[in-house]
Design a protein around this motif. Structure first.
Motif, PDB file in Angstrom:
ATOM      1  N   GLU A  16       0.809  -1.214   0.000  1.00 35.53           N
ATOM      2  CA  GLU A  16       0.000   0.000   0.000  1.00 35.53           C
ATOM      3  C   GLU A  16       0.846   1.270   0.000  1.00 35.53           C
ATOM      4  O   GLU A  16       0.326   2.366  -0.128  1.00 35.53           O
ATOM      5  CB  GLU A  16      -0.959   0.016   1.198  1.00 35.53           C
ATOM      6  N   GLN A  19      -6.658  -1.670  -5.601  1.00 32.04           N
ATOM      7  CA  GLN A  19      -7.487  -2.626  -4.872  1.00 32.04           C
ATOM      8  C   GLN A  19      -6.690  -3.847  -4.420  1.00 32.04           C
ATOM      9  O   GLN A  19      -6.865  -4.334  -3.299  1.00 32.04           O
ATOM     10  CB  GLN A  19      -8.672  -3.057  -5.743  1.00 32.04           C
ATOM     11  N   TYR A  27      -4.382  -2.540  -1.821  1.00 36.78           N
ATOM     12  CA  TYR A  27      -5.108  -1.835  -0.760  1.00 36.78           C
ATOM     13  C   TYR A  27      -4.512  -0.450  -0.527  1.00 36.78           C
ATOM     14  O   TYR A  27      -4.188  -0.060   0.587  1.00 36.78           O
ATOM     15  CB  TYR A  27      -5.145  -2.664   0.523  1.00 36.78           C
ATOM     16  N   HIS A  59      -4.439  -7.783   1.852  1.00 33.28           N
ATOM     17  CA  HIS A  59      -3.981  -6.879   2.886  1.00 33.28           C
ATOM     18  C   HIS A  59      -3.196  -7.642   3.952  1.00 33.28           C
ATOM     19  O   HIS A  59      -3.305  -8.838   4.097  1.00 33.28           O
ATOM     20  CB  HIS A  59      -5.211  -6.197   3.502  1.00 33.28           C
ATOM     21  N   HIS A 114      -3.725  -7.986   6.957  1.00 35.87           N
ATOM     22  CA  HIS A 114      -4.574  -8.729   7.874  1.00 35.87           C
ATOM     23  C   HIS A 114      -5.388  -9.796   7.148  1.00 35.87           C
ATOM     24  O   HIS A 114      -6.278 -10.396   7.728  1.00 35.87           O
ATOM     25  CB  HIS A 114      -5.498  -7.773   8.623  1.00 35.87           C
ATOM     26  N   ALA A 115      -5.153  -9.993   5.882  1.00 36.55           N
ATOM     27  CA  ALA A 115      -5.894 -10.999   5.139  1.00 36.55           C
ATOM     28  C   ALA A 115      -5.377 -12.386   5.491  1.00 36.55           C
ATOM     29  O   ALA A 115      -4.279 -12.554   6.009  1.00 36.55           O
ATOM     30  CB  ALA A 115      -5.765 -10.753   3.646  1.00 36.55           C
ATOM     31  N   MET A 160     -14.943 -11.099   1.776  1.00 34.04           N
ATOM     32  CA  MET A 160     -14.700 -10.036   2.747  1.00 34.04           C
ATOM     33  C   MET A 160     -14.014 -10.574   3.997  1.00 34.04           C
ATOM     34  O   MET A 160     -13.145  -9.916   4.578  1.00 34.04           O
ATOM     35  CB  MET A 160     -16.014  -9.354   3.119  1.00 34.04           C
ATOM     36  N   TYR A 161     -14.399 -11.778   4.423  1.00 37.95           N
ATOM     37  CA  TYR A 161     -13.748 -12.374   5.583  1.00 37.95           C
ATOM     38  C   TYR A 161     -12.260 -12.604   5.297  1.00 37.95           C
ATOM     39  O   TYR A 161     -11.396 -12.350   6.150  1.00 37.95           O
ATOM     40  CB  TYR A 161     -14.429 -13.699   5.945  1.00 37.95           C
ATOM     41  N   LYS A 217     -10.392 -10.981   3.013  1.00 34.53           N
ATOM     42  CA  LYS A 217      -9.691  -9.722   2.775  1.00 34.53           C
ATOM     43  C   LYS A 217      -9.513  -8.895   4.039  1.00 34.53           C
ATOM     44  O   LYS A 217      -8.483  -8.251   4.227  1.00 34.53           O
ATOM     45  CB  LYS A 217     -10.448  -8.900   1.725  1.00 34.53           C
ATOM     46  N   ASP A 218     -10.531  -8.881   4.898  1.00 29.97           N
ATOM     47  CA  ASP A 218     -10.531  -7.969   6.042  1.00 29.97           C
ATOM     48  C   ASP A 218     -10.406  -8.708   7.369  1.00 29.97           C
ATOM     49  O   ASP A 218     -10.883  -8.221   8.399  1.00 29.97           O
ATOM     50  CB  ASP A 218     -11.823  -7.132   6.041  1.00 29.97           C
ATOM     51  N   TYR A 219      -9.758  -9.845   7.358  1.00 27.79           N
ATOM     52  CA  TYR A 219      -9.680 -10.649   8.567  1.00 27.79           C
ATOM     53  C   TYR A 219      -9.011  -9.884   9.716  1.00 27.79           C
ATOM     54  O   TYR A 219      -8.025  -9.168   9.522  1.00 27.79           O
ATOM     55  CB  TYR A 219      -8.902 -11.942   8.322  1.00 27.79           C
ATOM     56  N   SER A 220      -9.556 -10.069  10.921  1.00 25.48           N
ATOM     57  CA  SER A 220      -8.902  -9.597  12.138  1.00 25.48           C
ATOM     58  C   SER A 220      -9.248 -10.550  13.266  1.00 25.48           C
ATOM     59  O   SER A 220     -10.313 -11.182  13.265  1.00 25.48           O
ATOM     60  CB  SER A 220      -9.346  -8.173  12.499  1.00 25.48           C
TER      61      SER A 220
END
Length: 636
Positions: free
Chosen positions: A406, A428, A431, A515, A517-518, A612-613, A615-618
């Motif tokens: 990024e 994209q 990110y 990302h 966090h992915a 989405m889970y 890509k944006d995992y935390s």
């Protein structure tokens, strides 16, 4: 018919699509045919060829028959006066076929021809011109003299390093990645030897061409990109064994009687030596940073030992090696060795070590003054860790950069519309971008000198060429001229579906780049495992209480055991039979966001929720899902 092109494919769909696009562009009005022989790919290659290139003569094998046999399948039915064996991970310039055929027709004794190949970074590939691997030549390569003296007439004959890169010359061995052959020559000397499954068949055929009275030529006026080994990574141990086994077959076939078995023995010995070397190189590549950190901590502790009155804590904490090993272990736990490198773990890990030590010291009622000395030692260690990472970054050591996706600075060469599409895709998949600019391909700044100045001035990390706006031969020329150790070169495809680089394919349909966090990042996988294990242990410890809040305590117990064994995760994807984007692999989950949040279970919602889970995992999201779906932990 003038030219028959044969491409053997195995699970490199995106590279194959790019290759076919350049091949048909290069064919132009020439009378030619294109074969694709697919060796049981599972990535949709066959479907892509049928849909987008119906003019291709497709042979879809139901098993992987190997490179030689697959090529022979097409050669036997080919109608061209000339045959080109071409790898799918190549990019061909528009002028290549015309130039090569003109040269071959002017040299009737030429039975085979190879072109100048550069890799995806613009570096010349020495296998573009090779000598015959006689026992002496092979020995010099195996013991490393070829690498030390690459341009020597004696030691560098494996890659004919004494021959200029930009002058045509007679050579002995052609590369199977791009091998032009006269069909009449093949009829006389025979096709590829099918005892070679992969590698070595090009050496064998080239040698038989010269034995048949024909010549092999290196022709640098025609240039291609060869991404080199996308289906088989050449640093892998598997490659070493396959390649040297092919060399052993070649030696047994052509040199055994003349060398009384010495050469085959040498080759077989080199298999194990080279395999061990490959393992060692891969290990050292990953271990160099932990070793440097280990050494730094040991040096700091050794210096502290020299001041016993000032640093009594050093005597208490034990040997330098033991403490240094614990420190490196904490660094690994905090992600200090994940790529790209980050500064924060180098500070956080020592801080946590000293905090834990201080808490233990306080709990047992010990004096705290000595831990101030220990805190200072940790500060020194942090500074050492930061210095090591900064040095590796600024020295440009491959794989040890600090810049994240990024933060990448990108230069797009193409029309405004195409460049903006390419940058939008990269934004994209990365990110976000640190900086970006567009250069019109017809502007003066789009030349090699202008782009080189812009890359240096703006510290550009990636250059993206828009293939819709530029001839393929111009892209190849610029990548070769701009070759650099730190800048990546990528090609945005005309249909805007994906962007191809030396070891990357970026597409919204396939989440290759995610990302930090992915779910495919080392940080996220480690955090997810920590959350899973921690929750499983807590649930087992509190099982008598948790049993009142779940539907089946027995199922909860079995789920916790499965999670501890790594067979399941507390949270995972929702199962779906519909085809969606390619997602990072994950063991089945006890819970999933769709079920817990009560979302509609149709294919579109499931696909988007799973993506989405990923890509944006935390870790906090997993904990939240577990708390909301606590009752479902014991069965639904």
């Amino acid at each position: 018919m003038k030219l028959s092109i044969v491409i053997v494919n195995y699970n490199v769909r995106a590279y194959l699509e790019q290759c076919l696009r350049t091949v048909f562009k290069a064919l132009g009005d020439m009378d030619g045919e294109v074969y694709v022989v697919d060796n049981q790919s599972t990535d949709g290659s066959v479907e892509m060829v049928r849909e987008k290139f119906p003019q291709v003569k497709l042979i879809a094998n139901q098993e992987n028959v190997g490179f030689s046999r697959a090529n022979n399948q097409a050669i036997r039915t080919a109608l061209g006066e000339y045959v080109l064996l071409l790898n799918p991970d190549t990019v061909v310039g528009e002028d290549v076929f015309e130039k090569v055929i003109a040269f071959l027709e002017a040299h009737p004794k030429a039975g085979g021809l190879g072109v100048k190949m550069v890799d995806g970074t613009g570096r010349f590939l020495p296998e573009s011109k090779r000598g015959l691997p006689t026992p002496q030549v092979a020995f010099f390569k195996i013991i490393g003299l070829t690498r030390i003296f690459p341009k020597s007439r004696l030691f560098g004959r494996y890659h004919l390093g004494h021959l200029p890169e930009d002058e045509p010359a007679r050579i002995e061995i052609l590369s199977g990645a791009c091998m032009f052959l006269r069909k009449r020559t093949l009829d006389e000397v025979g096709l590829l030897d099918e005892s070679f499954f992969m590698y070595g068949e090009d050496i064998d055929l080239s040698y038989r061409i010269t034995l048949g009275g024909y010549e092999n030529w290196y022709f640098p006026a025609a240039r291609i990109i060869h991404y080199k080994g996308e289906s088989t990574k050449k640093s892998s141990v598997n490659y070493v064994f396959v390649f040297y086994n092919a060399m052993a077959i070649f030696a047994q076939k052509h040199f055994t009687q003349r060398s009384a078995g010495i050469f085959p023995l040498l080759i077989n010995g080199s298999i194990y030596l080279s395999a061990a070397g490959a393992i060692a190189v891969r290990f050292l590549n990953r271990a160099i940073l932990p070793f440097l950190d280990l050494a730094a901590v040991m040096v700091i502790l050794t210096l502290a030992h020299a001041l016993p009155d000032r640093w009594p804590v050093v005597q208490e904490i034990g040997s330098s090696l033991g403490i240094a090993s614990i420190a490196v272990g904490f660094m690994a736990l905090f992600g200090a060795y994940d790529r790209p490198l980050r500064f924060l773990p180098s500070i956080a890990a020592p801080a946590v070590v000293i905090l834990i030590g201080a808490i233990v010291r306080w709990a047992v009622g010990g004096p705290m003054d000595r831990w101030l000395d220990a805190a200072l030692l940790c500060i020194w260690a942090s500074l050492a860790f930061l210095s090591i990472r900064s040095a590796l970054h600024f020295l440009g050591v491959r794989g040890y950069g600090l810049r994240r996706k990024e933060q990448e600075r990108i230069l797009a060469v193409g029309s405004k519309a195409e460049a903006e599409q390419a940058l939008a895709l990269l934004w994209q998949t990365h990110y976000g971008l640190g900086w970006s600019a567009v250069v019109d391909p017809n502007a003066q700044e789009a030349g090699a000198d202008g782009l080189a100045r812009s890359i240096r001035r703006n510290r550009v990390g990636e250059v993206v060429f828009c293939a819709r706006d530029m001839p393929w031969k111009n892209i190849i020329h610029l990548i070769e001229k701009l070759r650099s150790g730190s800048t990546e070169f990528k090609i945005a495809q005309p249909e805007r579906e994906f962007i191809i680089g030396p070891s990357s394919i970026e597409s919204l349909q396939d989440l290759y780049v995610l990302h930090d966090h992915a779910l495919n990042s080392p940080v996220a996988r480690r955090n997810k495992r920590i959350v899973d294990v921690t929750l499983a242990l807590l649930l087992l410890i509190t099982l008598p209480i948790a049993a009142f809040f779940v539907r089946s305590p027995k199922v909860l117990f079995l789920n916790a055991i499965s999670v501890l064994r790594g067979q399941r995760s507390w949270v995972g994807y929702h199962p779906s039979s519909a085809k969606g984007p390619k997602l990072p692999g994950l063991v089945p989950g006890v819970l999933d966001p769709i079920s817990v949040l009560g979302l509609r279970e149709d294919d579109l919602v499931i696909s988007r929720a799973n993506a989405m889970y990923a890509k944006d995992y935390s870790a906090t999201f997993d904990i939240g899902i577990v708390l909301r779906g606590f009752r479902m932990l014991g069965g639904t």
